[in-house]
Motif scaffolding. Structure first.
Motif, PDB file in Angstrom:
ATOM      1  N   LEU A   1       0.929  -0.738   0.117  1.00 27.03           N
ATOM      2  CA  LEU A   1       0.147   0.228   0.190  1.00 27.03           C
ATOM      3  C   LEU A   1       0.752   1.285   0.322  1.00 27.03           C
ATOM      4  CD1 LEU A   1      -2.717  -1.012   2.478  1.00 27.03           C
ATOM      5  CD2 LEU A   1      -3.048  -0.294   0.240  1.00 27.03           C
ATOM      6  N   TRP A   2       1.770   1.198   0.794  1.00 30.53           N
ATOM      7  CA  TRP A   2       2.741   2.161   0.533  1.00 30.53           C
ATOM      8  C   TRP A   2       3.422   2.686  -0.817  1.00 30.53           C
ATOM      9  CZ3 TRP A   2       6.256   0.426   5.474  1.00 30.53           C
ATOM     10  CH2 TRP A   2       5.626   1.724   6.533  1.00 30.53           C
ATOM     11  N   VAL A   3       3.291   1.356  -2.347  1.00 32.45           N
ATOM     12  CA  VAL A   3       3.423   2.294  -3.144  1.00 32.45           C
ATOM     13  C   VAL A   3       2.693   2.280  -3.952  1.00 32.45           C
ATOM     14  CG1 VAL A   3       6.206   1.699  -2.984  1.00 32.45           C
ATOM     15  CG2 VAL A   3       3.714  -0.092  -3.981  1.00 32.45           C
ATOM     16  N   CYS A   4       0.816   2.341  -3.089  1.00 30.50           N
ATOM     17  CA  CYS A   4       0.244   3.173  -4.331  1.00 30.50           C
ATOM     18  C   CYS A   4      -0.577   4.131  -3.845  1.00 30.50           C
ATOM     19  CB  CYS A   4      -1.060   1.660  -3.819  1.00 30.50           C
ATOM     20  SG  CYS A   4      -0.369   0.134  -3.895  1.00 30.50           S
ATOM     21  N   GLY A   5      -1.085   4.194  -4.873  1.00 26.97           N
ATOM     22  CA  GLY A   5      -1.852   6.376  -5.308  1.00 26.97           C
ATOM     23  C   GLY A   5      -2.252   6.875  -6.238  1.00 26.97           C
ATOM     24  N   LEU A   6      -1.663   7.853  -5.856  1.00 25.71           N
ATOM     25  CA  LEU A   6      -2.698   8.662  -7.352  1.00 25.71           C
ATOM     26  C   LEU A   6      -1.356   8.935  -8.401  1.00 25.71           C
ATOM     27  CD1 LEU A   6      -4.777  11.094  -4.990  1.00 25.71           C
ATOM     28  CD2 LEU A   6      -5.633   9.401  -6.357  1.00 25.71           C
ATOM     29  N   PRO A   7      -1.872   9.610  -9.515  1.00 25.68           N
ATOM     30  CA  PRO A   7      -1.145   9.660 -10.121  1.00 25.68           C
ATOM     31  C   PRO A   7       0.126  10.448  -9.390  1.00 25.68           C
ATOM     32  CG  PRO A   7      -2.837   9.520 -11.712  1.00 25.68           C
ATOM     33  CD  PRO A   7      -3.706   9.297 -10.078  1.00 25.68           C
ATOM     34  N   GLY A   8       1.102  10.769 -10.296  1.00 26.48           N
ATOM     35  CA  GLY A   8       2.417  11.440  -9.653  1.00 26.48           C
ATOM     36  C   GLY A   8       2.690  10.772  -8.715  1.00 26.48           C
ATOM     37  N   TYR A   9       2.371  10.016  -7.855  1.00 28.08           N
ATOM     38  CA  TYR A   9       3.105   9.185  -7.000  1.00 28.08           C
ATOM     39  C   TYR A   9       4.292   9.473  -6.105  1.00 28.08           C
ATOM     40  CZ  TYR A   9       0.807   6.603 -10.622  1.00 28.08           C
ATOM     41  OH  TYR A   9      -0.004   6.298 -12.064  1.00 28.08           O
ATOM     42  N   GLY A  10       3.701  10.887  -5.668  1.00 21.79           N
ATOM     43  CA  GLY A  10       5.230  11.905  -4.655  1.00 21.79           C
ATOM     44  C   GLY A  10       4.714  11.626  -3.550  1.00 21.79           C
ATOM     45  N   PRO A  11       5.224  12.024  -2.175  1.00 28.56           N
ATOM     46  CA  PRO A  11       4.886  11.702  -1.066  1.00 28.56           C
ATOM     47  C   PRO A  11       3.872  11.676  -0.620  1.00 28.56           C
ATOM     48  CG  PRO A  11       7.078  13.152  -1.325  1.00 28.56           C
ATOM     49  CD  PRO A  11       6.743  13.037  -2.657  1.00 28.56           C
ATOM     50  N   GLY A  12       3.141  13.383  -1.053  1.00 29.31           N
ATOM     51  CA  GLY A  12       2.156  13.678  -1.423  1.00 29.31           C
ATOM     52  C   GLY A  12       0.288  12.938  -1.692  1.00 29.31           C
ATOM     53  N   ASP A  13       1.208  11.949  -2.706  1.00 36.08           N
ATOM     54  CA  ASP A  13      -0.018  11.361  -3.476  1.00 36.08           C
ATOM     55  C   ASP A  13       0.153   9.827  -2.628  1.00 36.08           C
ATOM     56  OD1 ASP A  13       0.162  13.655  -5.251  1.00 36.08           O
ATOM     57  OD2 ASP A  13       2.052  12.942  -6.009  1.00 36.08           O
ATOM     58  N   LEU A  14       1.149   9.250  -2.677  1.00 34.55           N
ATOM     59  CA  LEU A  14       0.637   7.786  -2.047  1.00 34.55           C
ATOM     60  C   LEU A  14      -0.252   8.057  -0.754  1.00 34.55           C
ATOM     61  CD1 LEU A  14       4.489   6.295  -2.934  1.00 34.55           C
ATOM     62  CD2 LEU A  14       2.702   6.614  -4.540  1.00 34.55           C
ATOM     63  N   ILE A  15      -0.013   6.080  -0.482  1.00 31.09           N
ATOM     64  CA  ILE A  15      -1.035   5.978   1.052  1.00 31.09           C
ATOM     65  C   ILE A  15      -0.182   5.890   1.811  1.00 31.09           C
ATOM     66  CG2 ILE A  15      -2.139   4.164   1.932  1.00 31.09           C
ATOM     67  CD1 ILE A  15      -3.714   3.241  -0.736  1.00 31.09           C
ATOM     68  N   ASP A  16      -0.463   6.782   2.774  1.00 32.34           N
ATOM     69  CA  ASP A  16       0.612   6.669   3.877  1.00 32.34           C
ATOM     70  C   ASP A  16      -0.114   6.169   5.544  1.00 32.34           C
ATOM     71  OD1 ASP A  16       3.714   6.877   5.170  1.00 32.34           O
ATOM     72  OD2 ASP A  16       2.718   9.369   5.216  1.00 32.34           O
ATOM     73  N   MET A  17       1.150   6.071   5.887  1.00 35.08           N
ATOM     74  CA  MET A  17       0.466   5.109   7.445  1.00 35.08           C
ATOM     75  C   MET A  17       1.605   5.476   8.569  1.00 35.08           C
ATOM     76  SD  MET A  17       0.769   1.362   6.656  1.00 35.08           S
ATOM     77  CE  MET A  17      -0.178   1.572   4.745  1.00 35.08           C
ATOM     78  N   ALA A  18       1.065   5.275   9.376  1.00 40.67           N
ATOM     79  CA  ALA A  18       1.690   4.814  10.984  1.00 40.67           C
ATOM     80  C   ALA A  18       1.650   4.538  11.282  1.00 40.67           C
ATOM     81  CB  ALA A  18       1.734   6.670  11.451  1.00 40.67           C
ATOM     82  N   PHE A  19       3.434   3.570  11.896  1.00 43.80           N
ATOM     83  CA  PHE A  19       2.716   2.362  13.368  1.00 43.80           C
ATOM     84  C   PHE A  19       3.820   2.947  14.130  1.00 43.80           C
ATOM     85  CE2 PHE A  19       3.656   0.811   8.940  1.00 43.80           C
ATOM     86  CZ  PHE A  19       2.620  -0.135   8.761  1.00 43.80           C
ATOM     87  N   ASP A  20       2.714   2.034  15.370  1.00 45.73           N
ATOM     88  CA  ASP A  20       2.884   2.365  16.736  1.00 45.73           C
ATOM     89  C   ASP A  20       3.311   1.366  17.669  1.00 45.73           C
ATOM     90  OD1 ASP A  20       3.846   2.975  19.407  1.00 45.73           O
ATOM     91  OD2 ASP A  20       1.749   3.718  19.692  1.00 45.73           O
ATOM     92  N   GLY A  21       4.456   0.816  17.353  1.00 48.22           N
ATOM     93  CA  GLY A  21       4.729  -1.264  17.969  1.00 48.22           C
ATOM     94  C   GLY A  21       4.268  -1.765  17.210  1.00 48.22           C
ATOM     95  N   ASP A  22       3.253  -2.369  17.241  1.00 54.07           N
ATOM     96  CA  ASP A  22       2.304  -3.286  16.760  1.00 54.07           C
ATOM     97  C   ASP A  22       0.176  -2.737  16.321  1.00 54.07           C
ATOM     98  OD1 ASP A  22       4.026  -5.228  16.398  1.00 54.07           O
ATOM     99  OD2 ASP A  22       3.821  -6.402  18.391  1.00 54.07           O
TER     100      ASP A  22
END
Length: 326
Positions: free
Chosen positions: A57-78
């Motif tokens: 998912l981290w490399v999926c998203g909208l055309p442009g595929y820059g930091p502001g276009d790709l799906i992002d998420m945050a991890f806190d342990g598990d």
């Protein structure tokens, strides 16, 4: 959403993973900070599989595929939280138009003569109709090209393995002939129904378009296909012109565009204006001359030059005939 192609695992595994990915983002959005183990249990996958899905998912998203276009998420342990959803904020659902289009397409597929895996089609149709609800009861009639009665008659002959006497119009030669055929199977190609059969007149396998069969009669004798007969390979499409056939290019106006739907064309080029450049291969220049003359002012011969001269000369002779007083 752009998703890299998964290599290995087969088409079924790839399809399952794609469906899971499309629903994973809205699932996580509704459960911020959920433990990966809990999410994996809900989704019916292992912890490892879910982590691999999250990495994808981290490399999926909208055309442009820059930091502001790709799906992002945050991890806190598990635990994981979606911080940017790239617009995938709800589970995949069909719109009414999409659901109805699928119902119609599956009903058409179910009516296709000789279609394999009919049970799978019926199961898929039942699921879509159940999901579509009242929309599935819309008054949509699905009918095969060539007339349902004719299709049923041909289908019956194939099932009973009986020979047929048909009257058939051959567009390439602009002639109607009567012949006896031994039908093998029914096909649907580009929305048109065909019967594939051994033609006793040509002594070869032929594809006969159902809407060009003017009459047919089922004979008492069985259909017999000789050992040398081979079914057509349609993996590259129906029209596979021989390189030795003459390529004719016409410039047609709006009123002449119908030929691209009725005849097998090798190339159709839309120009900036209303005219189209249409190229098709023919086995007989005499037929091509009659064909172009029949189109009248809606067609101009671009090539070959020989055909252009024939059309010009016959048109001039016709005009001269009208000029002679009676």
């Amino acid at each position: 959403m752009s998703t890299p192609v998964q290599r290995g695992g087969g088409s079924r595994a790839s399809a399952d993973r794609l469906a899971r990915l499309l629903n994973l983002v809205p699932y996580l959005l509704a459960r911020p900070g959920i433990e990966i183990a809990e999410a994996a249990a809900d989704l019916g996958v292992s912890d490892r599989q879910l982590r691999e899905d999250l990495e994808l998912l981290w490399v999926c998203g909208l055309p442009g595929y820059g930091p502001g276009d790709l799906i992002d998420m945050a991890f806190d342990g598990d635990r994981v939280t979606i911080t940017y959803d790239a617009g995938i904020d709800r589970p995949l659902r069909l719109t009414p138009d999409e659901a109805l289009a699928l119902v119609v397409a599956l009903r058409m597929l179910a009516e296709t003569p000789g279609m394999a895996n009919r049970d799978a089609i019926d199961r898929a149709l039942a699921k879509i109709e159940h999901a579509a609800g009242d929309l599935a009861d819309a008054p949509v009639a699905v009918e095969m090209s060539g007339g349902s009665d004719q299709v049923e008659a041909l289908r019956g002959a194939v099932q009973r393995q009986r020979a047929l006497r048909i009257t058939y119009y051959t567009a390439a030669r602009d002639e109607t002939t009567e012949r006896v055929i031994d039908p093998v199977r029914m096909l649907m190609v580009d929305g048109k129904a065909y019967v594939e059969a051994w033609c006793r007149q040509a002594e070869a396998m032929r594809l006969f378009r159902v809407d060009r069969i003017d009459a047919l009669l089922e004979l008492e004798e069985p259909a017999v296909t000789p050992p040398q007969a081979r079914l057509h390979d349609l993996s590259a499409g129906l029209f596979q012109p021989a390189p030795d056939l003459t390529l004719v290019t016409l410039r047609v106006g709006r009123a002449g565009r119908w030929i691209t739907e009725y005849y097998s064309c090798e190339r159709v080029e839309r120009t900036e204006g209303e005219e189209w450049l249409v190229s098709l291969r023919v086995s007989d220049l005499d037929w091509a001359r009659r064909f172009v003359l029949g189109l009248g002012p809606d067609a101009t011969v671009v090539s070959p030059a020989e055909l252009a001269v024939q059309v010009r000369d016959q048109a001039a002779a016709a005009l001269d005939a009208y000029a002679v007083p009676t």
